[in-house]
Design an enzyme around this catalytic site. Sequence first.
Site, PDB file in Angstrom:
ATOM      1  N   ASP A   1      -1.456  -2.382   4.180  1.00 32.52           N
ATOM      2  CA  ASP A   1      -1.598  -3.363   3.110  1.00 32.52           C
ATOM      3  C   ASP A   1      -0.407  -4.323   3.172  1.00 32.52           C
ATOM      4  OD1 ASP A   1      -2.775  -4.418   0.737  1.00 32.52           O
ATOM      5  OD2 ASP A   1      -1.570  -3.107  -0.520  1.00 32.52           O
TER       6      ASP A   1
ATOM      7  N   ASP B   1      -7.489   6.755  -2.595  1.00 33.22           N
ATOM      8  CA  ASP B   1      -7.578   7.053  -4.028  1.00 33.22           C
ATOM      9  C   ASP B   1      -7.246   5.860  -4.905  1.00 33.22           C
ATOM     10  OD1 ASP B   1      -4.707   7.025  -3.419  1.00 33.22           O
ATOM     11  OD2 ASP B   1      -4.461   7.794  -5.452  1.00 33.22           O
TER      12      ASP B   1
ATOM     13  N   ASP C   1      -4.138   5.552   6.401  1.00 29.15           N
ATOM     14  CA  ASP C   1      -5.421   5.168   5.837  1.00 29.15           C
ATOM     15  C   ASP C   1      -5.575   3.651   5.825  1.00 29.15           C
ATOM     16  OD1 ASP C   1      -3.433   4.827   3.907  1.00 29.15           O
ATOM     17  OD2 ASP C   1      -4.540   5.803   2.287  1.00 29.15           O
TER      18      ASP C   1
ATOM     19  N   PHE D   1      -9.620  -3.741  -3.538  1.00 27.53           N
ATOM     20  CA  PHE D   1      -9.063  -2.403  -3.700  1.00 27.53           C
ATOM     21  C   PHE D   1     -10.184  -1.413  -3.443  1.00 27.53           C
ATOM     22  CE2 PHE D   1      -7.260   1.415  -5.389  1.00 27.53           C
ATOM     23  CZ  PHE D   1      -5.963   1.329  -4.910  1.00 27.53           C
ATOM     24  N   VAL D   2      -9.991  -0.601  -2.405  1.00 24.07           N
ATOM     25  CA  VAL D   2     -11.061   0.299  -1.959  1.00 24.07           C
ATOM     26  C   VAL D   2     -10.678   1.764  -2.157  1.00 24.07           C
ATOM     27  CG1 VAL D   2     -12.016  -1.330  -0.294  1.00 24.07           C
ATOM     28  CG2 VAL D   2     -10.182   0.219   0.411  1.00 24.07           C
TER      29      VAL D   2
ATOM     30  N   LYS E   1      -5.574  -4.807   5.670  1.00 27.31           N
ATOM     31  CA  LYS E   1      -5.743  -5.984   4.801  1.00 27.31           C
ATOM     32  C   LYS E   1      -4.689  -7.008   5.218  1.00 27.31           C
ATOM     33  CE  LYS E   1      -6.553  -3.389   0.530  1.00 27.31           C
ATOM     34  NZ  LYS E   1      -6.070  -3.257  -0.865  1.00 27.31           N
TER      35      LYS E   1
ATOM     36  N   ARG F   1     -10.990  10.305  -3.821  1.00 33.33           N
ATOM     37  CA  ARG F   1     -10.718  10.636  -2.412  1.00 33.33           C
ATOM     38  C   ARG F   1     -11.907  11.324  -1.762  1.00 33.33           C
ATOM     39  NH1 ARG F   1      -5.202   9.843  -1.425  1.00 33.33           N
ATOM     40  NH2 ARG F   1      -3.789  10.396  -3.125  1.00 33.33           N
TER      41      ARG F   1
HETATM   42  P1  IMP Z   1       1.668  -0.834   1.750  1.00 34.79           P
HETATM   43  O1  IMP Z   1       3.034  -0.245   1.704  1.00 34.79           O
HETATM   44  O2  IMP Z   1       1.491  -1.922   0.737  1.00 34.79           O
HETATM   45  O3  IMP Z   1       1.223  -1.258   3.122  1.00 34.79           O
HETATM   46  O4  IMP Z   1       0.688   0.271   1.214  1.00 34.79           O
HETATM   47  C1  IMP Z   1       0.144   1.234   2.000  1.00 34.79           C
HETATM   48  C2  IMP Z   1      -0.434   2.321   1.117  1.00 34.79           C
HETATM   49  O5  IMP Z   1      -0.941   1.800  -0.115  1.00 34.79           O
HETATM   50  C3  IMP Z   1      -1.607   2.959   1.779  1.00 34.79           C
HETATM   51  O6  IMP Z   1      -1.213   4.014   2.607  1.00 34.79           O
HETATM   52  C4  IMP Z   1      -2.438   3.411   0.594  1.00 34.79           C
HETATM   53  O7  IMP Z   1      -2.001   4.690   0.187  1.00 34.79           O
HETATM   54  C5  IMP Z   1      -2.135   2.419  -0.491  1.00 34.79           C
HETATM   55  N1  IMP Z   1      -3.189   1.396  -0.602  1.00 34.79           N
HETATM   56  C6  IMP Z   1      -3.121   0.098  -0.257  1.00 34.79           C
HETATM   57  N2  IMP Z   1      -4.273  -0.550  -0.477  1.00 34.79           N
HETATM   58  C7  IMP Z   1      -5.129   0.384  -0.972  1.00 34.79           C
HETATM   59  C8  IMP Z   1      -6.511   0.347  -1.389  1.00 34.79           C
HETATM   60  O8  IMP Z   1      -7.224  -0.664  -1.341  1.00 34.79           O
HETATM   61  N3  IMP Z   1      -7.015   1.530  -1.848  1.00 34.79           N
HETATM   62  C9  IMP Z   1      -6.291   2.673  -1.919  1.00 34.79           C
HETATM   63  N4  IMP Z   1      -5.011   2.755  -1.526  1.00 34.79           N
HETATM   64  C10 IMP Z   1      -4.429   1.616  -1.059  1.00 34.79           C
HETATM   65 MG    MG Z   2      -1.383   6.209   2.143  1.00 33.56          MG
END
Ligand code: IMP
Ligand code: MG
Length: 179
Positions: free
Chosen positions: A103, A159, A100, A152-153, A131, A165
Site C-alpha cells: 500500500d 482484515d 498480502d 479498501f479490500v 495499490k 480474514r
Molecule cells: P503499508 O505500510 O501502507 O504498505 O501497509 C501495508 C499493510 O497495510 C498491509 O500488509 C495490510 O496489512 C494493510 N493494508 C493496506 N491496505 C489494505 C486493504 O485494502 N485491506 C486490508 N489491509 C490493508
Molecule cells: Mg499485512
Amino acid sequence: MMEQDIERILFTEAELKQRVTAMAAEINRDYAGKAPMLVSVLRGSFIFMADLIRGIALPCTVDFMSVSSYGKGTKSSGQVQITKDLSEDISGRDILVVEDILDSGNTLNYLLKILQARHPASIRLCALLDKPSRRVQPVSAEYTGFSIPDYFVVGYGLDYAEKYRNLPYIGVLKPSVYA
Ligand code: IMP
Ligand code: MG
C-alpha cells in the site's frame, strides 16, 4: 453477516487460485537450484502463503514475522514496529518476503531495511495485491498478484479491525463499515 459488509467481489476463489498458482510457477523458475526462505508477514499473508507454498516445488523453508503499523484504521500510520521477529538466521539465505498487500510501502520499506542488515544472499518481495497509487515509499515487488485501485479490500487473509480474514474471496469493503 459478513457478506452484507462487502460492496462487491474483486477476485473470486477461482481467480485467486489461478493467479497464485501462476506466481508459484514463476518462483519455481526463478529460484531453480536454490532453497529460498519464504518470510510471511503476519497476519494478512497467512492464507496467501499457505496457497503459494503448495505450488512451490523447491526445497524452501518458511518463517514468520509480525509487524504492526495500523491499529484499527484503514490507513498506515507510518510508525512500524516488529511485534514478532523471525526464528531463523537469514544470513546467506535467499529471502522471499511474502506480503498480502503493498500500500503506502511504509511497512515493507522498514522491513526490507531490517532484513537487508542481516546479510541475506538475496531478498525479493512477493505481494498478492498492489495499490501503486498509494505509494509513499519507493518499494516495488518482484512478484505481484494483482494491481488494484485505491479500494479498501478484505478477505483471503486481509482484515478490517481483525475481521473478514476468513472470507474465501477478496472483496471491497463498504465504506459505511469504517466511515
Ligand atoms: P503499508 O505500510 O501502507 O504498505 O501497509 C501495508 C499493510 O497495510 C498491509 O500488509 C495490510 O496489512 C494493510 N493494508 C493496506 N491496505 C489494505 C486493504 O485494502 N485491506 C486490508 N489491509 C490493508
Ligand atoms: Mg499485512
